[in-house]
Write an enzyme that holds these catalytic residues in place. Sequence first.
Site, PDB file in Angstrom:
ATOM      1  N   GLN A 317      47.382  55.559  39.215  1.00  0.00           N
ATOM      2  CA  GLN A 317      47.650  54.315  38.490  1.00  0.00           C
ATOM      3  C   GLN A 317      49.142  54.180  38.164  1.00  0.00           C
ATOM      4  O   GLN A 317      49.721  55.035  37.490  1.00  0.00           O
ATOM      5  CB  GLN A 317      46.848  54.250  37.194  1.00  0.00           C
ATOM      6  CG  GLN A 317      45.342  54.253  37.386  1.00  0.00           C
ATOM      7  CD  GLN A 317      44.738  55.623  37.192  1.00  0.00           C
ATOM      8  OE1 GLN A 317      45.252  56.617  37.696  1.00  0.00           O
ATOM      9  NE2 GLN A 317      43.641  55.678  36.447  1.00  0.00           N
ATOM     10  N   GLN A 339      48.083  51.804  43.713  1.00  0.00           N
ATOM     11  CA  GLN A 339      46.929  51.644  42.816  1.00  0.00           C
ATOM     12  C   GLN A 339      47.363  50.927  41.537  1.00  0.00           C
ATOM     13  O   GLN A 339      48.360  51.281  40.913  1.00  0.00           O
ATOM     14  CB  GLN A 339      46.337  53.009  42.466  1.00  0.00           C
ATOM     15  CG  GLN A 339      45.098  52.919  41.577  1.00  0.00           C
ATOM     16  CD  GLN A 339      44.376  54.242  41.413  1.00  0.00           C
ATOM     17  OE1 GLN A 339      44.638  55.199  42.144  1.00  0.00           O
ATOM     18  NE2 GLN A 339      43.455  54.306  40.473  1.00  0.00           N
ATOM     19  N   ASP A 340      46.591  49.867  41.171  1.00  0.00           N
ATOM     20  CA  ASP A 340      46.836  49.125  39.926  1.00  0.00           C
ATOM     21  C   ASP A 340      48.198  48.425  39.905  1.00  0.00           C
ATOM     22  O   ASP A 340      48.919  48.471  38.905  1.00  0.00           O
ATOM     23  CB  ASP A 340      46.720  50.055  38.710  1.00  0.00           C
ATOM     24  CG  ASP A 340      45.300  50.529  38.474  1.00  0.00           C
ATOM     25  OD1 ASP A 340      44.415  50.183  39.272  1.00  0.00           O
ATOM     26  OD2 ASP A 340      45.082  51.242  37.478  1.00  0.00           O
ATOM     27  N   ASP A 361      42.178  48.864  43.609  1.00  0.00           N
ATOM     28  CA  ASP A 361      42.074  48.010  42.407  1.00  0.00           C
ATOM     29  C   ASP A 361      43.409  47.355  42.076  1.00  0.00           C
ATOM     30  O   ASP A 361      43.808  47.294  40.907  1.00  0.00           O
ATOM     31  CB  ASP A 361      41.607  48.846  41.203  1.00  0.00           C
ATOM     32  CG  ASP A 361      40.317  49.597  41.476  1.00  0.00           C
ATOM     33  OD1 ASP A 361      39.537  49.164  42.348  1.00  0.00           O
ATOM     34  OD2 ASP A 361      40.091  50.623  40.805  1.00  0.00           O
ATOM     35  N   ARG A 429      35.546  45.519  43.315  1.00  0.00           N
ATOM     36  CA  ARG A 429      34.446  46.329  42.788  1.00  0.00           C
ATOM     37  C   ARG A 429      34.393  46.142  41.271  1.00  0.00           C
ATOM     38  O   ARG A 429      35.407  45.807  40.640  1.00  0.00           O
ATOM     39  CB  ARG A 429      34.608  47.805  43.156  1.00  0.00           C
ATOM     40  CG  ARG A 429      35.897  48.469  42.666  1.00  0.00           C
ATOM     41  CD  ARG A 429      35.926  49.931  43.039  1.00  0.00           C
ATOM     42  NE  ARG A 429      37.124  50.609  42.558  1.00  0.00           N
ATOM     43  CZ  ARG A 429      37.197  51.922  42.335  1.00  0.00           C
ATOM     44  NH1 ARG A 429      36.145  52.698  42.539  1.00  0.00           N
ATOM     45  NH2 ARG A 429      38.315  52.471  41.893  1.00  0.00           N
TER      46      ARG A 429
END
Length: 523
Positions: A317, A339-340, A361, A429
């Site tokens: 993250q 990520q993120d 994500d 998701r």
Amino acid sequence: MAAACIKLISAFIFPVFLLHLLLAGATASPNPKLSCDQTPYPKICRAMLNKHYYDQPAAVFRHQAIQATLARASAAHQLALAVDTSSLDAPAKAAWADCLQLCERTISNLNDSLSSSCSHDDSQTWFSAALANQETCRNSFTELGSSYHFPSSPFFSQNISDAVCNLLAINKAAAAPAAGGNRKLLSGRFPTWVSGADRKLLQSSSVNANLVVAKDGSGNYKTISEAVAAAGKQASGTSRFVIYVKAGIYNENVAVTKSMKNLMIVGDGIDKTVVTASKNVADGSTTFNSATFATVGNGFIARDMTFENTAGPQKHQAVALRSGSDLSVFYRCSFKGYQDTLYVHSERQFYRNCDIYGTVDFIFGDSAVVFQNCNLYARKPMAGQQNTFTAQGRTDPNENTGISIYDSVIAAASDLSPVQSSVKSYLGRPWKQYSRTVVMETNIGSLINAAGWLEWSGNFALSTLYYAEYANTGAGAGTSGRVKWPGYHVLTSASEAEKFTVGNFISGDSWIPATGVPYTSGL
């Protein structure tokens, strides 16, 4: 603790006869009565409200419930400030700092909802944001593996999350029937919430900046952070304050605080004006605090900028930009990470003609956000990883939040394209129980797996989420092989899809025109 909290609650509650005077005649329609029995947590409701306020007219009951929740949040903040955190481990200290900031934001959200000028939609937005703040506080403690027992913290023990869930239900029940949004396209293809002056700022080839940032010393400041700090002292908050950032790479973490309202950052273009840093969870930062650029000042606008986090996929993250700014707009901007990448944390947001790059994500959060005419690019992840474009974080069915992707492009970035057949990529998701994401009239590339969407963990949220697709095109747009979850929908009705347009989903016609960003109100 309980006695102190009761005193604080009573200090916030107005005499009911004054409320009747204030609210009398506020609406010509019948004012139904509400009670704690109509909330998801009636025991919490009864514990917070004096019996005198049970079964009151909706407006009175709603006002008292907000006041009582505000008292709880204020008590939690004061208790947390008084705690000696010197003995806590490093992850707990980092999380505690996040929670103090988030609790302050919740207090601000609740105060805003008490204004006589705010609409039910405004209030629902701010209650949703308050719930997102509580969830983010909890996440900060869990994601770094803190040894601290979170349930014993003031942030949890005051039952703020349950109280806010009650507010969402109460506010929804008290809302007048919707009058219906204005869906026609406005002049310049902007929503009505963007003023004429802000439209000019967004579309003009040159801007009259209040402050100039330049690495070579030719401006007022050499760093964006210095200019933002100066803006906090100079700006009135009622008129637009513009900072022009000349081309260059600015290695810094920037924070626009809640007191800095109506701030605008203008660069020289994508990949020309770049703000970059590399904070990440692997190195001890919380996801919330890893953002290269963070803004919570309402009415924030960014144009012609690149926001980047260079931590890389191995650091997990690592946020490039986090926005908790209500009525914020990002126009012709780029967001780069893995990520993120883009944390659309809370409140109402609009992205137009933007590029977003990431892997896992990489668009996530619990705001009400629309991406319009944007390019969403999946990058090459680490070995064994799968790409997920979105992870929306709605935790309560009454929240008015979600991610809407409209008239955009979903594709592979240049590093993924040659090997995309070896990497599974999904539209999203369910990060939280009531995750909501809609993709409409968008070109979906062949990189998207036929199933379209990915489970978070087993059957979690598959019947409570709301995922939908409407009139998409491209090699990855076919829906015959999509997931068969109860919460997944292939929309065939334009009227259903219209609920997630700029004009309806984020009330865009009431605020985007003021920013000057072009937009399409309806389908």
